[in-house]
Design a protein around this motif. Structure first.
Motif, PDB file in Angstrom:
ATOM      1  N   VAL A 199       0.851  -1.195   0.000  1.00 47.75           N
ATOM      2  CA  VAL A 199       0.000   0.000   0.000  1.00 47.75           C
ATOM      3  C   VAL A 199       0.884   1.241   0.000  1.00 47.75           C
ATOM      4  O   VAL A 199       1.805   1.356   0.813  1.00 47.75           O
ATOM      5  CB  VAL A 199      -0.933   0.015   1.224  1.00 47.75           C
ATOM      6  N   THR A 200       0.625   2.154  -0.900  1.00 41.81           N
ATOM      7  CA  THR A 200       1.364   3.423  -0.949  1.00 41.81           C
ATOM      8  C   THR A 200       0.528   4.512  -0.292  1.00 41.81           C
ATOM      9  O   THR A 200      -0.609   4.772  -0.693  1.00 41.81           O
ATOM     10  CB  THR A 200       1.678   3.826  -2.393  1.00 41.81           C
ATOM     11  N   LEU A 201       1.099   5.126   0.729  1.00 42.81           N
ATOM     12  CA  LEU A 201       0.425   6.233   1.402  1.00 42.81           C
ATOM     13  C   LEU A 201       0.656   7.520   0.625  1.00 42.81           C
ATOM     14  O   LEU A 201       1.769   7.792   0.153  1.00 42.81           O
ATOM     15  CB  LEU A 201       0.953   6.402   2.821  1.00 42.81           C
ATOM     16  N   GLN A 202      -0.396   8.301   0.497  1.00 51.10           N
ATOM     17  CA  GLN A 202      -0.287   9.640  -0.072  1.00 51.10           C
ATOM     18  C   GLN A 202      -0.974  10.595   0.896  1.00 51.10           C
ATOM     19  O   GLN A 202      -2.203  10.610   0.998  1.00 51.10           O
ATOM     20  CB  GLN A 202      -0.939   9.705  -1.455  1.00 51.10           C
ATOM     21  N   VAL A 203      -0.159  11.353   1.610  1.00 49.21           N
ATOM     22  CA  VAL A 203      -0.655  12.240   2.665  1.00 49.21           C
ATOM     23  C   VAL A 203      -0.446  13.675   2.194  1.00 49.21           C
ATOM     24  O   VAL A 203       0.691  14.078   1.912  1.00 49.21           O
ATOM     25  CB  VAL A 203       0.077  11.997   3.989  1.00 49.21           C
ATOM     26  N   THR A 204      -1.533  14.429   2.109  1.00 48.15           N
ATOM     27  CA  THR A 204      -1.478  15.777   1.545  1.00 48.15           C
ATOM     28  C   THR A 204      -2.079  16.771   2.527  1.00 48.15           C
ATOM     29  O   THR A 204      -3.122  16.493   3.136  1.00 48.15           O
ATOM     30  CB  THR A 204      -2.259  15.834   0.217  1.00 48.15           C
ATOM     31  N   GLY A 205      -1.427  17.902   2.670  1.00 48.83           N
ATOM     32  CA  GLY A 205      -1.969  18.934   3.551  1.00 48.83           C
ATOM     33  C   GLY A 205      -0.935  19.995   3.857  1.00 48.83           C
ATOM     34  O   GLY A 205      -0.173  20.405   2.980  1.00 48.83           O
ATOM     35  N   ALA A 206      -0.916  20.423   5.110  1.00 51.97           N
ATOM     36  CA  ALA A 206      -0.039  21.509   5.543  1.00 51.97           C
ATOM     37  C   ALA A 206       0.889  21.004   6.630  1.00 51.97           C
ATOM     38  O   ALA A 206       0.433  20.459   7.639  1.00 51.97           O
ATOM     39  CB  ALA A 206      -0.856  22.686   6.058  1.00 51.97           C
ATOM     40  N   SER A 207       2.185  21.175   6.413  1.00 51.53           N
ATOM     41  CA  SER A 207       3.160  20.932   7.473  1.00 51.53           C
ATOM     42  C   SER A 207       3.540  22.263   8.097  1.00 51.53           C
ATOM     43  O   SER A 207       3.285  23.330   7.537  1.00 51.53           O
ATOM     44  CB  SER A 207       4.403  20.215   6.931  1.00 51.53           C
ATOM     45  N   LEU A 208       4.139  22.197   9.274  1.00 51.95           N
ATOM     46  CA  LEU A 208       4.611  23.384   9.983  1.00 51.95           C
ATOM     47  C   LEU A 208       6.130  23.370   9.950  1.00 51.95           C
ATOM     48  O   LEU A 208       6.751  22.489  10.556  1.00 51.95           O
ATOM     49  CB  LEU A 208       4.120  23.365  11.433  1.00 51.95           C
TER      50      LEU A 208
END
Length: 781
Positions: free
Chosen positions: A292-301
């Motif tokens: 399974v390939t994770l794709q995590v998208t959003g905002a980092s700090l």
């Protein structure tokens, strides 16, 4: 010629500090190759074969794009800004240093689980590698003529602590003021001003609190013994700024959104250049299932290797500031025979004394003695002069860690809530939805377990065994709302629950429920939702909260003797369009009048407290609308501020004052639009030290924008939505993400200010990164 050469040299130095966007970097720090892609807005996609390599690579990228911002965050929390900026930063350092955050968090790193400690160390090494790889130090350090200091392990936790300083009142001024109010006012008046909610409430459990009746004349008469003074400007003792460091987040169940849940979030914070957040996507194999390939998208700090908000394809989540009570004052009872000893549950014990050295650029070091108790540092004195120690969650062991990174791996709603509740972050409201269509709200972060029956609004003696904070509330005991019957959840810094849950969480200053109620009603008005519908809610600038104030002003003017100025005010009021729109003079007029009236009414109570405590200032009272409006409806003569002969006189005097102030400015009253008042000032932290032409080059364009507080579209000149997104997990391609201030911190970068215009105009930009236009690769040596 010399000037030209100097300009050319400056330009070359500036270009030398540009981040690396293409090429290949060989490093022994990565086990396998990592690709860093950038799209047209500078959104980064990091692709790797394991999360450990991405920790290092993200540190490298953060450092090259945002090191100065990271440095300011760690220095703010540690109280080390003067080392970079000199004596001008000493007030900030004197306020922060007594918390001794660097020492606390250095010890916290040593206590972290091995996996978190290793993650911090890899990220630290990536940051320092990225900084060292720049041909020239980041340009702000050229201006301050000081080299950047290397990143240390505890600095990542200091960045998280900096958010605690932003989201909490690290001096607990509200409860300190409550102590004086309680000492100077009768109980009925104190309760009247400090209740946790009223008819504007919009909790998830549907129950509004009942605001208490005003104090009777035999309990408090503000006019008795008070000298009558001519009405003057609103007293400085009343709070004029109604900005709340919080957010909007809301979600609808999959049944209302076509399958998966739909989640929206816009976090309201001070706005600057570049943005606080960094648009990031991480692509790597799931460590629990390599197929399974994770794709995590959003905002980092920048400063930390975790995504704060976003979607991993299985869950989507966002946060709002919780408003729970995260700090208490503890009365430190001194030993009569030894002032260095105080009474503790085990008997009298010695306080610890720490000598903190504040390094000051261009001046002598400053020494600061901090006296520490087992509850926290002594920072204030109670109304009767007793020393007070501050117990604050951010200071407690276990309060700050990197557990939130596990949100990337959560496969469903329950796993996501479990991770968030156990995470070491400032207490937040979590709004979450999953691919199966489930939605929930709960509290993320650590909440103190209070014992001993004390009133947490006021300083208390914790020296008896079993009193005070007794560790943390277990995660499984934290309140939660899962799949409510209406399929809708809203969070806007309001009180979410009542009863036992409110008693458990406490009240740290919940925001008025007007904004939350408008979001709730917007959600109730639609039977189904798309991301476009969520954007319409986020951009809702209808001034529903001010409607009753507009009506009251109209009645006040209609009943008053007519003058040319009042006629002009009435004419402006007739153009009320019901929005905080940039061309509305009526909105600005009504808003200013409400502020003047509120300040005048509240100052009647503050004046009574000042009789005992001359330097008293009212704290921020987000629920004061309930008290003020009740007084305007009932009009008790004994609670009328002494400067006014009647309540009608107060209302009319404040209307005349607002008209005179606005009309005296160029163009007269008709030119005083809300846009003139609400023009953005989103600046780079170094622009104030530069000539105006250079500052304009660094700052975002000044633009009049609609919106205000107490409505979904929260907007002030330098405050507002620090990001704005909506997404359904598994359908990220149809989500959107907007961010002010741009992705890069370098003014010559093509990504400096990228996306800002879309944010300002409310134009949605894709949640997922676009096609890659630049590729940087890290390969093992």
């Amino acid at each position: 010629m010399l000037a030209g050469l100097a300009a050319a040299a400056g330009w070359l130095l500036l270009r030398g500090s540009l981040p690396h966007y293409t090429g290949t970097v060989h490093s022994a720090a990565v086990q396998q190759a990592v690709q860093v892609e950038r799209d047209v807005r500078g959104t980064v996609t990091l692709r790797g074969s394991n999360r450990a390599d991405l920790d290092w690579a993200l540190g490298y990228v953060h450092a090259q794009e945002r090191f100065f911002q990271m440095d300011l965050l760690r220095r703010r929390a540690a109280g080390e800004l003067a080392e970079l900026f000199g004596p001008a930063a000493l007030p900030a350092d004197r306020a922060a240093r007594p918390h001794r955050m660097r020492a606390r968090l250095r010890a916290a790193v040593a206590r972290l689980p091995q996996d978190q400690r290793a993650r911090i160390e890899r990220y630290r090494d990536g940051v320092n590698a990225g900084l060292d790889a720049l041909g020239v130090r980041p340009f702000p350090y050229l201006l301050v003529r000081s080299p950047p200091a290397a990143w240390r392990s505890e600095d990542t936790l200091l960045v998280v602590a900096a958010m605690a300083f932003t989201l909490n009142d690290s001096r607990n001024r509200r409860e300190l003021a409550f102590s004086r109010m309680q000492a100077a006012l009768p109980a009925s008046a104190f309760d009247f001003l400090t209740v946790s909610g009223g008819r504007w409430d919009a909790p998830l459990d549907g129950e509004a609190l009942v605001w208490p009746a005003p104090p009777r004349a035999d309990e408090l008469d503000l006019r008795a013994g008070a000298a009558r003074a001519a009405p003057g400007p609103a007293a400085a003792s009343t709070p004029a700024d109604d900005r709340y460091p919080g957010s909007n987040a809301f979600a609808v169940a999959g049944a209302l959104a076509g399958g998966a849940a739909l989640v929206a979030d816009d976090m309201h914070l001070e706005l600057g250049v570049p943005s606080l957040w960094f648009r990031t996507r991480l692509v790597y194999p799931d460590p629990r299932d390599a197929t399974v390939t994770l794709q995590v998208t959003g905002a980092s700090l920048p400063g930390a290797p975790a995504l704060v908000v976003g979607s991993n394809g299985r869950i989507a989540w966002g946060f709002t500031n919780s408003g729970v009570d995260s700090a208490d004052w503890v009365r430190v009872i001194a030993d009569p025979a030894d002032a260095d000893r105080y009474r503790a549950p085990d008997g009298f014990t010695h306080s610890e004394r720490h000598l903190e050295t504040i390094h000051v650029r261009g001046a002598a070091d400053e020494l600061l003695e901090v006296r520490e108790t087992l509850w926290g540092p002594i920072l204030a004195r109670d109304a009767d002069g007793t020393a007070l120690a501050l117990a604050w969650t951010a200071q407690e062991p276990g309060a700050i860690d990197l557990h939130l990174q596990q949100m990337e791996l959560a496969r469903n709603l329950e796993e996501g809530m479990t991770v968030a509740q156990a995470s070491g972050i400032p207490p937040q409201n979590l709004v979450i939805g999953d691919r199966e269509g489930n939605i929930a709200w709960t509290i993320a972060g650590r909440i103190p377990a209070r014992a001993g029956g004390f009133d947490p609004r006021l300083p208390a003696d914790w020296s008896a065994a079993g009193s005070g904070w007794q560790g943390w509330i277990p995660a499984q005991a934290l309140p939660r709302v899962v799949n409510p019957p209406g399929g809708r959840i809203w969070s806007a810094n309001q009180r979410h629950l009542g009863g036992a849950a409110l008693a458990q969480l406490g009240d740290g200053g919940y925001d008025l429920g007007a904004r939350a109620g408008q979001i709730r009603d917007d959600l109730a008005a639609r039977p189904a939702f798309t991301p476009a519908d969520f954007l319409a809610i986020q951009l809702d600038d209808r001034a529903l909260f001010l409607e009753h104030w507009k009506d009251l002003l109209a009645r006040t003017l209609a009943q008053a003797p007519r003058t040319p100025a009042r006629a002009a005010t009435a004419q402006v009021l007739a153009d009320w369009n019901g929005h905080a729109s940039i061309d509305s003079v009526a909105y600005r007029l009504v808003r200013a009048w409400r502020s003047e009236v509120t300040d005048a009414v509240l100052d009647g109570f503050a004046a009574r407290v000042r009789q005992r405590f001359p330097d008293f200032s009212l704290p921020k009272l987000p629920q004061a609308e309930h008290a003020v409006w009740m007084l305007l409806e009932q009009r008790p003569q004994h609670l009328l501020p002494p400067a006014f002969a009647s309540w009608d006189a107060l209302l009319l005097d404040r209307a005349d004052r607002v008209e005179a102030r606005l009309a005296a400015q160029p163009g007269g009253l008709a030119a005083r639009t809300w846009g003139e008042r609400n023009t953005t000032r989103i600046a780079h932290p170094m622009s104030r030290a530069l000539p105006a032409f250079a500052a304009r080059w660094l700052d975002m364009p000044a633009q009049p924008l609609p919106g205000d507080s107490n409505m979904p579209r929260v907007q002030a000149p330098a405050f507002g939505a620090s990001e704005r997104f909506a997404v359904a997990p598994g359908d990220e391609a149809n989500g959107y993400f907007m961010m002010p201030g741009g992705q890069s911190g370098h003014p010559l970068s093509p990504y400096y200010g990228a996306g800002h215009a879309d944010w300002a105009q409310g134009r949605p930009t894709p949640f997922l990164p676009g096609p890659a236009e630049a590729l940087l690769e890290f390969v093992p040596e």
